[in-house]
Design an enzyme around this catalytic site. Sequence first.
Site, short mmCIF file in Angstrom:
data_model
loop_
_atom_site.label_atom_id
_atom_site.label_comp_id
_atom_site.label_asym_id
_atom_site.label_seq_id
_atom_site.Cartn_x
_atom_site.Cartn_y
_atom_site.Cartn_z
N CYS A 110 -16.68 -56.20 -46.71
CA CYS A 110 -17.35 -54.55 -46.29
C CYS A 110 -18.41 -55.18 -46.06
O CYS A 110 -19.21 -55.08 -45.92
CB CYS A 110 -17.26 -54.02 -47.69
SG CYS A 110 -15.92 -54.28 -48.82
N PRO A 113 -24.28 -53.28 -42.70
CA PRO A 113 -24.79 -53.17 -41.58
C PRO A 113 -24.74 -54.77 -40.55
O PRO A 113 -24.75 -54.81 -39.66
CB PRO A 113 -26.16 -52.51 -41.16
CG PRO A 113 -26.51 -52.85 -42.33
CD PRO A 113 -25.22 -53.14 -43.65
N GLY A 114 -24.12 -55.39 -41.97
CA GLY A 114 -23.60 -57.18 -41.36
C GLY A 114 -24.85 -57.76 -42.23
O GLY A 114 -24.97 -59.48 -41.07
N ARG A 139 -20.25 -47.63 -38.72
CA ARG A 139 -21.08 -48.31 -39.63
C ARG A 139 -20.64 -49.63 -38.78
O ARG A 139 -21.64 -50.41 -38.82
CB ARG A 139 -20.96 -48.48 -40.64
CG ARG A 139 -22.04 -47.40 -41.10
CD ARG A 139 -21.21 -47.44 -42.57
NE ARG A 139 -21.76 -48.92 -43.46
CZ ARG A 139 -22.50 -49.81 -43.97
NH1 ARG A 139 -23.91 -48.79 -44.42
NH2 ARG A 139 -22.54 -49.84 -44.81
N ASP A 179 -18.85 -57.61 -50.81
CA ASP A 179 -20.52 -56.69 -51.44
C ASP A 179 -19.21 -54.88 -51.49
O ASP A 179 -19.14 -54.80 -50.45
CB ASP A 179 -21.29 -57.29 -50.06
CG ASP A 179 -22.49 -55.94 -50.37
OD1 ASP A 179 -23.25 -57.03 -51.60
OD2 ASP A 179 -23.80 -55.75 -50.10
N CYS A 232 -25.07 -53.95 -55.84
CA CYS A 232 -26.07 -53.93 -56.22
C CYS A 232 -26.35 -52.67 -57.15
O CYS A 232 -27.00 -51.72 -57.25
CB CYS A 232 -26.78 -52.94 -54.71
SG CYS A 232 -26.18 -51.67 -54.12
#
Length: 450
Positions: A110, A113-114, A139, A179, A232
Amino acid sequence: MNLPQKFEDKMKELLKEEYPSYQKSFEEERLYGLRVNTKRISVEEFLKICPFSLEPIPWIENGFYYDGKKEFPAKHPFYHCGLYYLQEPSAMTPANRLPIDEGDCVLDLCAAPGGKATELGAKLNGSGILVTNDISNSRAKGLLKNIEIFGIENVLVLNEEPGRLVEKFPGYFDKILVDAPCSGEGMFRKDSKMVKAWEEHGPEYFSEIQKVIMRDAYEMLKPGGMILYSTCTFDLSENEEIISGLLEEYGDLELESISPGYEGFESGLDKEGKTIRIFPHKMKGEGHFLALLHKKGLKTEMNNRQKEKGIKFADEFLEFIQMLNISLPLEQIVNRKDKLYLLPAEIPDLKGLRFLRSGLFLGECKKKRFEPSQAFAMTLKEEDFKNTLNLSVSDERVMRYLRGETIEVKEKRKKGYCLILVEGFPLGWGKYSDHKIKNKYLPGWRATYA
């Protein structure tokens, strides 16, 4: 900030007497982080040329805090050279704590953005293969740009449902980072819009998605491999309960301790206390959860390598590579509609998958000329190309180049393509003729603020 009552009640139960300290953390300013690209420059060398005031992030050896109200690293030429990535400090932890060995086959499932993918690619240092995926096409495009700015060449950038990847990558990866999409409770302080999103889609919605993603990740992991799972958020149903469910479902999975540790890390609520929780009232970072899983068994070799047919190269490309001081493995280059790509040494058959990039895009052959790509330029060093222009960071031509303007040079150079650098780090291509360099910087990357 007005927090939902349901969320407050849950956090009071989770934190008990520590809840007032957590609540007080919302009065503090958000934190800004910068992570050095160690594929391109060592931390020590970066600090010698860094123009910003930085404070080390104690648990990230290449991570630093900066004052986001006074300093703007995204507007500096070094950002365009890919010397660093701007990332929230706690978000640096998952890629940092997934142990990567050079030569590994690594999946960031996932990835957009990198932020994490770029660190995984830096750890691989041009070896092995990095497969990145994001279900969102828009994205994934941002992910591709960040990977290319970082100069990561051994990469696949996919835009697929995770379940579709299982067909192509069964038991393929040494390391996987998940993630996971989550309810975002750990980011409420950083972005108040996350509260409204939480009210629309809470933990119950995301935990079902996370279970499916982790089952897919398990199927793609080699025996002996590792998965790092992170979110998160704070909710048990998205964190410890996801891990305990996997351990019950798959008898060959076991929890590993996350090391090296850090005194601010809080042990999770799993039976063994091996998962990690990051709370904003205990560390200078937003909320995160991490768990490292090991798949028991002996490491196996890949058996699904793709065999590419040899191709005949255009004279223009062969002429261009004479300007290189490095050798390209021509047997790993493929031609797709006159676009040339350098594939990683070992790659599965990608037929049927949606991907934005397979390998390093070298450039395009058109109208009897070869045009090298921006991505190719970003993988090179000054000594790799025979025709270069290395500018000082204070040279006004740097910003003119980043805006896409033609720049002038006093010294005569060989006519044709020239690699433009700042302080020895690549920015992109130009084409020299008569003391002028026609700008070939990728239009989509041009700096509108400069």
